[in-house]
Design an enzyme around this catalytic site. Structure first.
Site, short mmCIF file in Angstrom:
data_model
loop_
_atom_site.label_atom_id
_atom_site.label_comp_id
_atom_site.label_asym_id
_atom_site.label_seq_id
_atom_site.Cartn_x
_atom_site.Cartn_y
_atom_site.Cartn_z
N GLU A 1 13.99 67.68 75.15
CA GLU A 1 15.81 67.57 76.02
C GLU A 1 14.80 67.04 77.03
OE1 GLU A 1 17.71 67.08 78.24
OE2 GLU A 1 18.10 69.67 78.96
N CYS B 1 18.53 67.21 84.79
CA CYS B 1 17.99 66.00 83.59
C CYS B 1 19.80 65.26 83.79
CB CYS B 1 17.86 66.52 83.04
SG CYS B 1 18.81 67.89 81.84
P1 NAD Z 1 5.98 68.42 84.43
O1 NAD Z 1 6.07 67.39 83.35
O2 NAD Z 1 4.47 69.28 84.54
O3 NAD Z 1 6.68 70.13 83.76
C1 NAD Z 1 8.05 70.00 83.23
C2 NAD Z 1 7.91 71.18 82.88
O4 NAD Z 1 7.27 71.10 81.87
C3 NAD Z 1 7.14 72.63 83.02
O5 NAD Z 1 8.45 74.19 83.40
C4 NAD Z 1 5.90 73.01 82.64
O6 NAD Z 1 5.76 74.32 82.33
C5 NAD Z 1 6.27 72.37 81.10
N1 NAD Z 1 4.81 71.58 81.04
C6 NAD Z 1 3.85 70.78 81.54
N2 NAD Z 1 3.40 70.11 81.03
C7 NAD Z 1 2.83 71.10 79.22
C8 NAD Z 1 2.34 71.27 78.47
N3 NAD Z 1 1.54 70.21 78.38
N4 NAD Z 1 3.20 72.19 77.47
C9 NAD Z 1 4.44 72.89 77.50
N5 NAD Z 1 4.63 72.76 78.89
C10 NAD Z 1 4.06 72.18 79.82
O7 NAD Z 1 6.65 68.14 85.25
P2 NAD Z 1 7.26 68.69 87.32
O8 NAD Z 1 6.62 68.32 88.40
O9 NAD Z 1 6.62 70.58 86.98
O10 NAD Z 1 8.90 68.65 87.29
C11 NAD Z 1 9.81 66.62 87.37
C12 NAD Z 1 9.86 66.03 85.72
O11 NAD Z 1 10.10 66.60 84.99
C13 NAD Z 1 10.75 65.13 86.33
O12 NAD Z 1 10.01 64.15 86.49
C14 NAD Z 1 11.62 65.04 85.45
O13 NAD Z 1 11.98 63.90 84.58
C15 NAD Z 1 11.31 66.78 84.45
N6 NAD Z 1 12.00 67.79 84.54
C16 NAD Z 1 12.68 67.44 83.47
C17 NAD Z 1 13.91 69.04 83.39
C18 NAD Z 1 15.21 68.57 82.29
O14 NAD Z 1 16.17 69.42 82.25
N7 NAD Z 1 15.17 66.95 81.06
C19 NAD Z 1 13.73 69.86 83.70
C20 NAD Z 1 12.43 70.04 85.22
C21 NAD Z 1 11.56 69.18 84.68
#
Ligand code: NAD
Length: 478
Positions: free
Chosen positions: A251, A285
């Protein structure tokens, strides 16, 4: 230690484990930027114990009847409703959204768990007709241990969206919610624990996301990956999962196009769109993001959108008049600032907003409306995930559909038109997992939620969400 911090811990094998002897991270209150607690990080030993517990928990849970599983889920939903005030306030403190929004999220979460309780009792197979004396059966069985990772934007809903379908299907789960919103996830886990979920069936860990996902996905114990988060992290996890040919649900992000046609009810459309765009400070999202408006109503739409946006009240989520809270962490306003500056430098016009919060505290960004944003600007291509709306104009239906389908994202799309023939065409031709016409609600417990293209695959919610946790076997007898 404050009350919030004292409840932060890992949940492994039915035990809560605190920070003693472990590394820690410090969640912050996004409205002030202050540290609010000390969260333990799981060590590799902790992760190994979580894997072993989950393997044992799976052996027990898969042999628990659907009705018994449903009873646990229903009880957990009831506890969640009973604890609504406390849990909503935890979500606001660690994520920033207004308390009323957190309560709305909690209501949807409880309904979602109740829906999955019903699904636990409806996991049927099929009997295929064969010549007399023989028959073939199609069986659906729980896939095994699920490793699930979810983001901070819906601190109550996201963890439950991982737990409920896995538990309904008869799977065990190791869940890593966001470290930034651990308190809400822990409060959900406690509802399941107090509802009678056997101790080893669900584990909750926190720590260094990359270390945890690499360790859990490399283990042969893990049979399914479920992730909610950004496209780059999703692609990275899919590569890790490939080594063990692991089933995945992704997702990922979106860049929701909104097509507004000349024949819509303009004032009604604006009244709906503006609060929805800035809900959760745009960190959704499925947020409506690119507003494409037919030329006849473009000027009026842009003016009305900016007027309504500049009237929004921004502040702490604990103040009852607040309509939009801070962003969830320090990274978000920084990222939005850089994208808005990039658009400005390429010639965009800022109708309102375009700056961070006024008093310098917390992670605020003003609700922002831009026009004349060139298609080359980052905002028109990368997911902003924040309180920014870009408004552009189109002439024909063909142009509108081409623009909606221009990006690799394909999660949510919104259309406003009274023309039934056109509504059908948009439904057929727009590439998106979810399309809303003349309204905005896309997330319902009974309807599959998920995307296409880079936005991911494998729905959550609806019967499809449970099916994604089942393997299919055929059994031929004579
Ligand atoms: P991010 O991609 O660093 O992190 C998003 C989430 O993924 C965090 O909760 C983090 O703990 C988890 N995560 C990160 N790296 C991981 C890994 N290697 N293994 C497992 N989990 C991991 O981004 P961010 O700065 O926290 O948020 C911004 C971006 O995240 C935005 O550009 C947006 O696209 C995305 N986002 C999407 C949703 C969604 O509902 N699709 C929700 C929150 C954030």
């Amino acid at each position: 230690m404050n009350d919030y911090s004292s409840k932060l811990g890992l949940y492994i094998g039915g035990e809560w484990l605190g920070p003693e002897g472990r590394d820690t991270t410090q969640p912050r209150n996004p409205a002030t930027g202050e540290v609010i607690g000390e969260l333990p990080s799981a060590s590799l030993d902790d992760l190994d114990r979580a894997l072993q517990a989950a393997e044992e928990g799976f052996a027990q849970w898969r042999d628990t009847s659907g009705t018994e599983r449903a009873n646990v889920l229903r009880k957990a939903a009831a506890l969640l409703r009973e604890r609504a005030d406390d849990i909503a306030r935890i979500a606001t403190m660690e994520q920033g959204k207004p308390v009323a929004e957190a309560k709305g999220e909690l209501g949807l979460t409880a309904s979602l768990i109740e829906f999955h309780a019903g699904e636990a009792e409806r996991i049927y197979g099929r009997v295929l007709p064969r010549p007399t004396g023989s028959r073939s059966l199609v069986l659906h069985q729980p896939i095994g241990v699920v490793a699930a990772f979810c983001a901070w934007n819906f601190p109550i809903l996201n963890p439950a969206r991982k737990l409920a379908p896995a538990l309904a299907a008869g799977c065990a789960i190791i869940l890593k919610p966001s470290e930034e919103t651990a308190g809400s996830a822990i409060a959900i886990m406690r509802c399941f624990e107090d509802a009678g979920l056997p101790g080893k069936v669900a584990q909750m860990v926190f720590g260094v996301p990359d270390t945890i996902s690499r360790h859990l996905l490399a283990s042969p114990v893990t049979r399914k990956l479920s992730f909610t988060g950004s496209v780059p992290v999703g692609k990275h996890l899919m590569k890790l999962a490939a080594d063990t040919v692991m089933r995945s649900t992704m997702e990922l992000g979106g860049h929701g196009p909104v097509l507004v046609f000349d024949d819509c009810d303009l004032d009604k459309t604006l009244d709906m769109l503006v609060p929805h765009k800035f809900r959760n400070a745009g960190q959704v999202c499925i947020s409506p993001t690119r507003f494409h408006v037919q030329e006849g109503i473009y000027e009026k739409f842009a003016r009305g959108f900016a007027e309504r946006t500049s009237a929004l009240r921004v502040g702490s989520g604990f103040e009852s008049e607040t309509q939009m809270g801070p962003m969830a962490n320090a990274r978000r306003p920084e990222a939005i600032d850089a994208m808005v500056e990039n658009a400005r430098s390429e010639g965009a016009t800022v109708l309102t907003g375009g700056t961070r919060g006024a008093n310098g505290r917390g992670f605020f960004y003003q609700p922002t409306v831009l026009t004349d944003v060139p298609m080359t600007a980052r905002l028109m291509n990368d997911e902003p995930f924040g309180p920014v709306a870009m408004i552009s104009r189109f002439a024909s239906d063909d142009d509108a559909i081409a623009e909606a389908n221009r990006l690799p994202y394909a999660l949510a799309a919104y259309c406003f038109t009274e023309n039934g023939r056109r509504q059908n065409r948009l439904g057929d031709e727009i590439e998106a997992g979810m399309i809303a016409v003349n309204q905005l609600a896309l997330s319902w417990p009974d309807s599959p939620f998920g995307g296409m293209k880079d936005s991911g695959f494998g729905s959550e919610d609806g019967p499809e969400g449970v099916m994604a946790h089942l393997v299919t076997k055929t059994f031929h007898m004579k």
